[in-house]
Design a protein around this motif. Structure first.
Motif, PDB file in Angstrom:
ATOM      1  N   GLU A  79       4.920 -87.220  53.167  1.00 41.38           N
ATOM      2  CA  GLU A  79       6.209 -86.606  52.866  1.00 41.38           C
ATOM      3  C   GLU A  79       6.609 -86.870  51.414  1.00 41.38           C
ATOM      4  O   GLU A  79       7.125 -85.977  50.724  1.00 41.38           O
ATOM      5  CB  GLU A  79       7.278 -87.145  53.816  1.00 41.38           C
ATOM      6  N   CYS A  82       4.538 -84.624  49.186  1.00 40.03           N
ATOM      7  CA  CYS A  82       5.002 -83.237  49.259  1.00 40.03           C
ATOM      8  C   CYS A  82       6.281 -83.041  48.453  1.00 40.03           C
ATOM      9  O   CYS A  82       6.442 -82.025  47.759  1.00 40.03           O
ATOM     10  CB  CYS A  82       5.227 -82.845  50.725  1.00 40.03           C
ATOM     11  N   ILE A  83       7.204 -83.999  48.539  1.00 36.48           N
ATOM     12  CA  ILE A  83       8.441 -83.903  47.755  1.00 36.48           C
ATOM     13  C   ILE A  83       8.124 -83.878  46.266  1.00 36.48           C
ATOM     14  O   ILE A  83       8.647 -83.050  45.506  1.00 36.48           O
ATOM     15  CB  ILE A  83       9.374 -85.073  48.099  1.00 36.48           C
ATOM     16  N   PHE A  85       5.230 -83.134  44.782  1.00 37.59           N
ATOM     17  CA  PHE A  85       4.415 -81.978  44.399  1.00 37.59           C
ATOM     18  C   PHE A  85       5.256 -80.704  44.313  1.00 37.59           C
ATOM     19  O   PHE A  85       5.229 -79.990  43.299  1.00 37.59           O
ATOM     20  CB  PHE A  85       3.279 -81.793  45.407  1.00 37.59           C
ATOM     21  N   LEU A  86       6.013 -80.408  45.376  1.00 35.80           N
ATOM     22  CA  LEU A  86       6.824 -79.191  45.365  1.00 35.80           C
ATOM     23  C   LEU A  86       7.922 -79.264  44.310  1.00 35.80           C
ATOM     24  O   LEU A  86       8.240 -78.271  43.651  1.00 35.80           O
ATOM     25  CB  LEU A  86       7.426 -78.961  46.750  1.00 35.80           C
ATOM     26  N   GLY A  87       8.516 -80.448  44.143  1.00 38.85           N
ATOM     27  CA  GLY A  87       9.526 -80.596  43.099  1.00 38.85           C
ATOM     28  C   GLY A  87       8.955 -80.357  41.714  1.00 38.85           C
ATOM     29  O   GLY A  87       9.603 -79.744  40.858  1.00 38.85           O
ATOM     30  N   THR A  88       7.739 -80.825  41.480  1.00 37.97           N
ATOM     31  CA  THR A  88       7.090 -80.602  40.188  1.00 37.97           C
ATOM     32  C   THR A  88       6.796 -79.124  39.966  1.00 37.97           C
ATOM     33  O   THR A  88       7.030 -78.592  38.874  1.00 37.97           O
ATOM     34  CB  THR A  88       5.783 -81.406  40.111  1.00 37.97           C
ATOM     35  N   ILE A  89       6.280 -78.442  40.990  1.00 37.33           N
ATOM     36  CA  ILE A  89       5.947 -77.026  40.853  1.00 37.33           C
ATOM     37  C   ILE A  89       7.193 -76.191  40.581  1.00 37.33           C
ATOM     38  O   ILE A  89       7.216 -75.346  39.665  1.00 37.33           O
ATOM     39  CB  ILE A  89       5.226 -76.518  42.120  1.00 37.33           C
ATOM     40  N   VAL A  90       8.248 -76.428  41.355  1.00 38.87           N
ATOM     41  CA  VAL A  90       9.488 -75.661  41.161  1.00 38.87           C
ATOM     42  C   VAL A  90      10.081 -75.940  39.780  1.00 38.87           C
ATOM     43  O   VAL A  90      10.487 -75.015  39.060  1.00 38.87           O
ATOM     44  CB  VAL A  90      10.504 -75.996  42.273  1.00 38.87           C
ATOM     45  N   PHE A 143      14.492 -82.136  51.785  1.00 42.02           N
ATOM     46  CA  PHE A 143      14.911 -81.023  50.937  1.00 42.02           C
ATOM     47  C   PHE A 143      15.767 -81.505  49.778  1.00 42.02           C
ATOM     48  O   PHE A 143      15.687 -80.967  48.666  1.00 42.02           O
ATOM     49  CB  PHE A 143      15.683 -79.999  51.775  1.00 42.02           C
ATOM     50  N   LEU A 146      13.428 -82.705  47.214  1.00 39.42           N
ATOM     51  CA  LEU A 146      12.809 -81.570  46.530  1.00 39.42           C
ATOM     52  C   LEU A 146      13.730 -81.012  45.452  1.00 39.42           C
ATOM     53  O   LEU A 146      13.290 -80.765  44.314  1.00 39.42           O
ATOM     54  CB  LEU A 146      12.467 -80.489  47.548  1.00 39.42           C
ATOM     55  N   SER A 150      13.023 -81.204  41.392  1.00 36.09           N
ATOM     56  CA  SER A 150      12.937 -79.950  40.645  1.00 36.09           C
ATOM     57  C   SER A 150      13.813 -79.988  39.399  1.00 36.09           C
ATOM     58  O   SER A 150      13.368 -79.657  38.294  1.00 36.09           O
ATOM     59  CB  SER A 150      13.345 -78.776  41.543  1.00 36.09           C
TER      60      SER A 150
END
Length: 269
Positions: A79, A82-83, A85-90, A143, A146, A150
């Motif tokens: 978890e 994922c937080i 990774f997705l935060g970096t991408i966004v 969330f 995330l 971001s």
């Protein structure tokens, strides 16, 4: 030749007074800083707690470490990844338009200056504060982490993007323009090949930072492994805290190894 070198060394300018003065100032600052350290409250109980912490780290709870349920360390680490990774991408995608608007070689000075002020304002607020703000908006959970990751990624990633954009080799674009290439072709063959390696390296580096920050954000309820860690420490369950820390150490080492390999590959082409 050696005699000439020795003679030049002996005749070098002497700055003994300057060195002694700087050393005295540094020593005085160290002594003054040490006066703020209060060790009077560090008694036997503090030493015992420190020993318990070390004992818990070196004797982690194996059941928690290899528990593959939602409360186990592997899931909590997943978890957290994922937080981050997705935060970096966004954040990396949101930083692209801001960085192009802030590039002084592409935009007029007023637009670039205003956009840089916005980026600077975003970077000023710590991640911990963003986490507390977003908890009020979306409630505790992954969330929130995330959203925090971001926004926190925008400032640093934009700054690195801007440097890459301003270092573009315009001679390549002039050559493509002389060959009759259209705008899309100049972007495809002149701009993107120069920017993608730098952009990708920046995103990977930011992911390393976000992975560590995601752990801290868990302390305020923003998902990840931070909350179980602080709960275990507050309850003096040092074996559980040791299991979580061991998992974090292994995760960081694995991610650091993979990211280093990717960055070297991007740098060498």
């Amino acid at each position: 030749m050696n005699k000439q070198i020795e003679k030049a060394y002996e005749e070098r300018p002497r700055n003994t007074v300057y060195q002694v003065t700087v050393s005295a100032i540094v020593l005085a600052l160290l002594i003054w800083s040490g006066s703020a350290v209060d060790v009077s409250k560090t008694g036997l109980s503090g030493v015992q707690i420190a020993g318990n912490i070390l004992s818990g780290i070196f004797h982690p709870d194996g059941k928690l470490l290899f528990n593959f349920t939602l409360q186990g360390v592997p899931y909590l680490l997943l978890e957290t990844v994922c937080i981050a990774f997705l935060g970096t991408i966004v954040g990396a995608f949101l930083a692209i338009p801001l960085s192009f608007l802030s590039a002084s070689n592409l935009m007029p000075a007023p637009i670039a200056y205003v956009t840089r002020l916005v980026i600077m304002a975003v970077r000023t607020i710590p991640a911990f504060v963003y986490g507390l703000m977003f908890i009020r908006v979306s409630g505790p959970g992954a969330f929130t982490g995330l959203l925090t990751m971001s926004v926190c990624s925008i400032g640093m990633v934009s700054k690195m993007y801007i440097e890459a954009i301003e270092d573009l080799d315009t001679r390549i674009l002039e050559s493509l323009d002389a060959c009759g290439c259209n705008t899309f072709q100049k972007i495809r063959y002149g701009i993107l090949p120069q920017l993608i390696p730098n952009f990708a390296s920046t995103v990977i580096y930011r992911f390393d930072i976000n992975l560590r920050d995601a752990t801290v954000l868990g302390l305020v309820g923003a998902g990840g492994i931070g909350a179980p860690l602080i709960f275990a420490m507050n309850a003096y369950r040092w074996n559980e805290a040791g299991a979580i820390l061991v998992g974090l150490i292994l995760l960081v080492l694995i991610v650091e190894y993979i990211s280093t390999k990717i960055r070297v590959k991007l740098a060498r082409g």
